[in-house]
Write a protein that holds these residues in place. Sequence first.
Motif, short mmCIF file in Angstrom:
data_model
loop_
_atom_site.label_atom_id
_atom_site.label_comp_id
_atom_site.label_asym_id
_atom_site.label_seq_id
_atom_site.Cartn_x
_atom_site.Cartn_y
_atom_site.Cartn_z
N GLY A 115 11.99 26.25 -6.15
CA GLY A 115 13.28 25.96 -6.77
C GLY A 115 13.66 26.81 -7.95
O GLY A 115 14.69 26.57 -8.59
N ARG A 116 12.85 27.84 -8.26
CA ARG A 116 13.17 28.72 -9.38
C ARG A 116 12.88 30.16 -8.97
O ARG A 116 12.10 30.42 -8.05
N GLN B 216 27.81 28.33 -4.46
CA GLN B 216 26.58 27.78 -3.86
C GLN B 216 25.97 28.78 -2.89
O GLN B 216 24.74 28.98 -2.85
N MET B 217 26.80 29.47 -2.11
CA MET B 217 26.30 30.46 -1.17
C MET B 217 25.72 31.67 -1.88
O MET B 217 24.72 32.25 -1.43
N CYS B 218 26.33 32.06 -2.99
CA CYS B 218 25.80 33.18 -3.78
C CYS B 218 24.40 32.86 -4.30
O CYS B 218 23.46 33.65 -4.15
N SER B 219 24.26 31.70 -4.94
CA SER B 219 22.96 31.33 -5.50
C SER B 219 21.93 31.12 -4.39
O SER B 219 20.74 31.40 -4.57
N GLN B 220 22.38 30.65 -3.25
CA GLN B 220 21.46 30.37 -2.16
C GLN B 220 20.76 31.64 -1.68
O GLN B 220 19.57 31.62 -1.36
N LYS B 221 21.48 32.75 -1.63
CA LYS B 221 20.84 33.98 -1.18
C LYS B 221 19.78 34.44 -2.16
O LYS B 221 18.69 34.87 -1.77
N PHE B 222 20.08 34.36 -3.45
CA PHE B 222 19.08 34.71 -4.46
C PHE B 222 17.84 33.83 -4.33
O PHE B 222 16.71 34.31 -4.36
N MET B 223 18.06 32.54 -4.17
CA MET B 223 16.94 31.60 -4.08
C MET B 223 16.16 31.80 -2.79
O MET B 223 14.93 31.71 -2.78
N LEU C 173 15.10 31.21 -13.49
CA LEU C 173 16.41 30.57 -13.33
C LEU C 173 16.36 29.63 -12.14
O LEU C 173 15.62 29.87 -11.18
N ASP C 174 17.15 28.56 -12.21
CA ASP C 174 17.31 27.71 -11.04
C ASP C 174 18.68 27.99 -10.41
O ASP C 174 19.42 28.86 -10.87
N ALA C 175 18.99 27.27 -9.34
CA ALA C 175 20.24 27.53 -8.60
C ALA C 175 21.47 27.33 -9.49
O ALA C 175 22.44 28.10 -9.40
#
Length: 262
Positions: A103-104, A89-96, A55-57
């Motif tokens: 980037g994935r 954006q902050m949620c996805s940023q922690k996962f990434m 998955l990506d962001a």
Amino acid sequence: RAAWHFTPSLFARFRQDDLGLVSFAHLIAVLVQRNRRLQNRILLASYDRAGDGTLDADDIETFVDDIQSQGFLRGVRSVPKQFRGRWLQMCSQKFMFLHGRRGRVRVKDLACSPAMQELQELYQDPYETGSIHANLQALSRNWFSVHSAQRVHNMFVDLDTDMDGELTPEDLQSFAGGGLTEVFVKRLFEVHGLRLGAGKHGGMGFKAFSEFVIAWEAKALKPCLAYFFRLFDLQGLGYLTHVEVYTFFKEVAAKMAAHGMG
């Protein structure tokens, strides 16, 4: 169907009593965890647009957006409309940050990750069971809660003294009550501050600041340790020498002495 749950390798992981038996409660806990991981993989795979198991962001933002909109995140009943984009954006940023590569992030890594476990803590309604006060305190510490996201956002706004949407090294030195040293902040900007894109005036934008806060608040996790190690590794050797230790900690010692702690 259930045979794969009761393999010898799984049985060998448990402490056995004098009769060679294992705790039923521990076994059930592991089975529940396995089933949850499988459910997570199936759910996350449905957001894999590329079909390559990653998955990506944007995919992660869509996933979080969906489960919140559908009411699964009972600890996040609503998100202010004007703040929703930043929260996602902050949620996805922690996962990434914790699990991403180029980037994935792999679905199988997310399914049983600490970040996913933290997100799923919000499946519980803080007003439903236990101490409401304790539940709300735990909620405020959860990165994926709106309260936490607003806390980080407000922190950035408070540090941004000239209100231009980016931080200077001087701004960031006020972080954590002014406990950061000048050499630490300078090195932070050199290594990480502009990596996610500099602001119009060459300062640290919110995305880079948010990443710094993730690393700061979860120092025990390997990606966070690596984040700070790259900062301390002045010579790029992959290890630290007495030079790095002296360079960074002489200012720490000076600050401690100035506050009567030396």
